[in-house]
Design a protein around this motif. Structure first.
Motif, short mmCIF file in Angstrom:
data_model
loop_
_atom_site.label_atom_id
_atom_site.label_comp_id
_atom_site.label_asym_id
_atom_site.label_seq_id
_atom_site.Cartn_x
_atom_site.Cartn_y
_atom_site.Cartn_z
N PRO A 239 -37.69 128.53 65.30
CA PRO A 239 -36.43 129.00 65.88
C PRO A 239 -36.59 129.38 67.35
N GLY A 240 -35.45 129.46 68.04
CA GLY A 240 -35.45 129.90 69.42
C GLY A 240 -35.20 128.75 70.38
N ASN A 241 -34.88 129.11 71.61
CA ASN A 241 -34.60 128.12 72.65
C ASN A 241 -35.80 127.93 73.55
N MET A 242 -36.01 126.70 73.99
CA MET A 242 -37.12 126.40 74.89
C MET A 242 -36.94 127.15 76.21
N ARG A 244 -37.74 128.12 80.34
CA ARG A 244 -37.66 127.32 81.57
C ARG A 244 -39.00 126.68 81.91
N GLU A 245 -40.09 127.42 81.67
CA GLU A 245 -41.40 126.87 81.99
C GLU A 245 -41.68 125.62 81.16
N SER A 246 -41.36 125.67 79.87
CA SER A 246 -41.59 124.51 79.01
C SER A 246 -40.73 123.32 79.45
N ALA A 247 -39.46 123.59 79.77
CA ALA A 247 -38.57 122.52 80.22
C ALA A 247 -39.09 121.91 81.52
N ARG A 248 -39.63 122.74 82.40
CA ARG A 248 -40.16 122.23 83.67
C ARG A 248 -41.37 121.34 83.43
N VAL A 249 -42.26 121.74 82.51
CA VAL A 249 -43.44 120.93 82.22
C VAL A 249 -43.03 119.56 81.68
N ILE A 250 -42.06 119.55 80.78
CA ILE A 250 -41.60 118.27 80.21
C ILE A 250 -41.02 117.38 81.30
N GLY A 251 -40.22 117.97 82.20
CA GLY A 251 -39.60 117.19 83.25
C GLY A 251 -40.60 116.70 84.28
N GLU A 252 -41.48 117.59 84.75
CA GLU A 252 -42.43 117.22 85.79
C GLU A 252 -43.43 116.17 85.32
N ARG A 253 -43.82 116.24 84.06
CA ARG A 253 -44.86 115.34 83.58
C ARG A 253 -44.29 114.16 82.79
N GLY A 254 -42.98 114.09 82.73
CA GLY A 254 -42.33 112.96 82.07
C GLY A 254 -42.78 112.77 80.63
N LEU A 255 -42.86 113.87 79.88
CA LEU A 255 -43.39 113.80 78.51
C LEU A 255 -42.41 113.08 77.58
N GLU A 256 -42.94 112.18 76.79
CA GLU A 256 -42.17 111.47 75.78
C GLU A 256 -42.71 111.77 74.39
N ASP A 257 -41.93 111.44 73.40
CA ASP A 257 -42.32 111.66 72.01
C ASP A 257 -42.59 113.14 71.71
N VAL A 258 -41.74 114.00 72.26
CA VAL A 258 -41.73 115.41 71.89
C VAL A 258 -40.45 115.63 71.09
N HIS A 259 -40.57 115.94 69.81
CA HIS A 259 -39.43 116.04 68.91
C HIS A 259 -39.19 117.51 68.55
N PHE A 260 -38.06 118.05 68.98
CA PHE A 260 -37.70 119.44 68.68
C PHE A 260 -36.88 119.47 67.39
N ILE A 261 -37.48 120.06 66.36
CA ILE A 261 -36.84 120.12 65.04
C ILE A 261 -35.97 121.36 64.92
N GLY A 262 -36.40 122.46 65.54
CA GLY A 262 -35.71 123.73 65.38
C GLY A 262 -36.15 124.43 64.10
N TYR A 263 -35.31 125.31 63.63
CA TYR A 263 -35.62 126.08 62.42
C TYR A 263 -35.75 125.14 61.22
N ALA A 264 -36.77 125.36 60.40
CA ALA A 264 -36.96 124.59 59.16
C ALA A 264 -36.84 125.52 57.97
N SER A 265 -36.12 125.10 56.98
CA SER A 265 -35.94 125.90 55.76
C SER A 265 -37.26 126.04 55.01
#
Length: 400
Positions: A239-242, A244-265
């Motif tokens: 749970p929770g929202n990503m 800013r630091e994490s979002a910046r890392v994804i953007g700066e490094r062009g990360l692919e195949d990162v799948h955000f599932i969110g909360y799991a039962s």
């Protein structure tokens, strides 16, 4: 005073300071313990604050007392109630419940557990200490006030040796070490999600989006991994929202195949563990044990974790997992790449981890907690029989 005969069912109140509507290690532990105790015939009432209505929560034995608010603490957010008027609800519940045992989780956390400590004169009182931190200034400052109440506990439990050391630093005494329990069978038998079993190797991060969980470090390491081992993906569950630091890392490094599932039962969470090939916990500290590591081992998955005290209480490096410093992204990445490239090593570590989890099976954990309950009942009975006020410090605690 309640009898201490181990064969008869007990009336037990399990008290949490934390929002029962929000997932977390203590909440999950209390739910599992309650289920196991009820299966054995004991009468259990869970008491906790909640941010959601009682009818919206899947716990038919929950008594909601207090509305939680988020309080920053030790790199996390504790959702607790700070109301000073809880006694108006707690006292009638104690009278109606006629409990043999009141089991307080994080008993020094305001304000619900402390209210029970103040008002519960008849039942045996047991406290479980979950937390670990290098230091906690607020606890040191409040220690003189809290010492009076901690001495009311008949028995104390710490979930790991680091948790015991932390609690003992502020409240010296005798602690039984009993870990959090895991439904090992559920994790071992869950079916993987077929859409992620396509030939790519899956790395799983599972945890709340909080600074101390180290998710930005996970992303930086993953960026190195993708350059050297592109046939992988990162599954992010929790749970929770990503931030800013994490979002910046994804953007700066062009990360692919990162799948955000969110909360799991509770039904889906074991499936994500079984979908993974490697589980990774880059937590930066303030972890007393890391229940996520036990869940991964129960699912038969290899573990890579940060080299911190709470993780070392579970993982023996090069035996049932690998430990590394997530702040050193290249070293952390190379540790994960080592497992990605070596299927035999992954299997060896996973098999050893599967042997580790027997200690955390709910049957084992509950047996030990019931032993503590009966020891607490005996201690409380002896205090009453001697005519000593149950609120007074025992000689043992005073001496310590």
């Amino acid at each position: 005073m309640a009898a201490t005969d181990g064969s008869r069912p007990l009336r037990i109140a399990i008290v949490s300071p934390y929002d029962f509507a929000y997932p977390g290690g203590v909440t999950n532990h209390i739910s599992g313990l309650s289920d196991e105790l009820r299966q054995r015939g004991h009468d259990v009432t869970i008491v906790a604050p909640s941010s959601r209505p009682r009818d919206d929560i899947d716990a038919d034995n929950l008594a909601v007392i207090g509305r939680p608010i988020p309080v920053p603490t030790a790199g996390s957010i504790a959702r607790v109630t700070l109301s000073l008027t809880l006694g108006k609800r707690v006292k009638p519940l104690l009278e109606r419940g006629n409990f043999d045992v009141v089991h307080l989780h994080e008993p020094m956390t305001p304000t619900l557990p402390l209210t029970f400590l103040r008002l519960a004169d008849g039942p045996a009182l047991v406290g479980t200490f979950h937390a670990y931190a290098e230091r906690r200034r607020a606890l040191g400052l409040s220690r003189p006030l809290l010492q009076r109440w901690v001495q009311r506990l008949d028995e104390r439990i710490a979930v790991t040796e680091p948790a015991r050391e932390f609690a003992n630093r502020y409240f010296p005494g005798s602690y039984s070490i009993i870990p959090n329990g895991v439904d090992t069978q559920a994790f071992a038998q869950a079916a993987p999600f077929p859409m992620f079993r396509d030939g790519k190797l899956n790395i799983l991060f599972q945890g709340r989006m909080e600074k101390r969980k180290g998710f930005p470090h996970m992303l930086r390491a993953y960026a190195h991994i993708r350059w050297q081992f592109p046939n992988c993906r990162l599954l992010v569950v929790g749970p929770g929202n990503m931030d800013r630091e994490s979002a910046r890392v994804i953007g700066e490094r062009g990360l692919e195949d990162v799948h955000f599932i969110g909360y799991a039962s509770n039904d889906d969470l074991p499936r994500y563990y079984r979908t993974a090939d490697i589980f990774c916990s880059p937590a930066l500290g303030n972890e007393s044990m890391g229940i996520v590591l036990i869940q991964a081992m129960a699912a038969g998955r290899a573990v890579v974790a940060s080299d911190i005290a709470g993780h070392r209480s579970v993982v023996a490096h090069e035996h049932n997992g690998l430990l590394a410093d997530p702040r050193n992204e290249e070293v952390f990445a190379s540790t994960l790449i080592r497992l990605l490239r070596d299927a035999e090593l992954r299997n060896t570590i996973a098999n050893t981890g599967s042997e580790t989890v027997a200690r955390y099976h709910w049957g084992v954990v509950t047996d030990e907690i019931l032993q503590v309950y009966h020891s607490a009942l005996e201690r409380r009975s002896q205090r009453s029989g001697s005519g000593r006020d149950a609120t007074a410090p025992t000689a043992e605690l005073t001496a310590s």
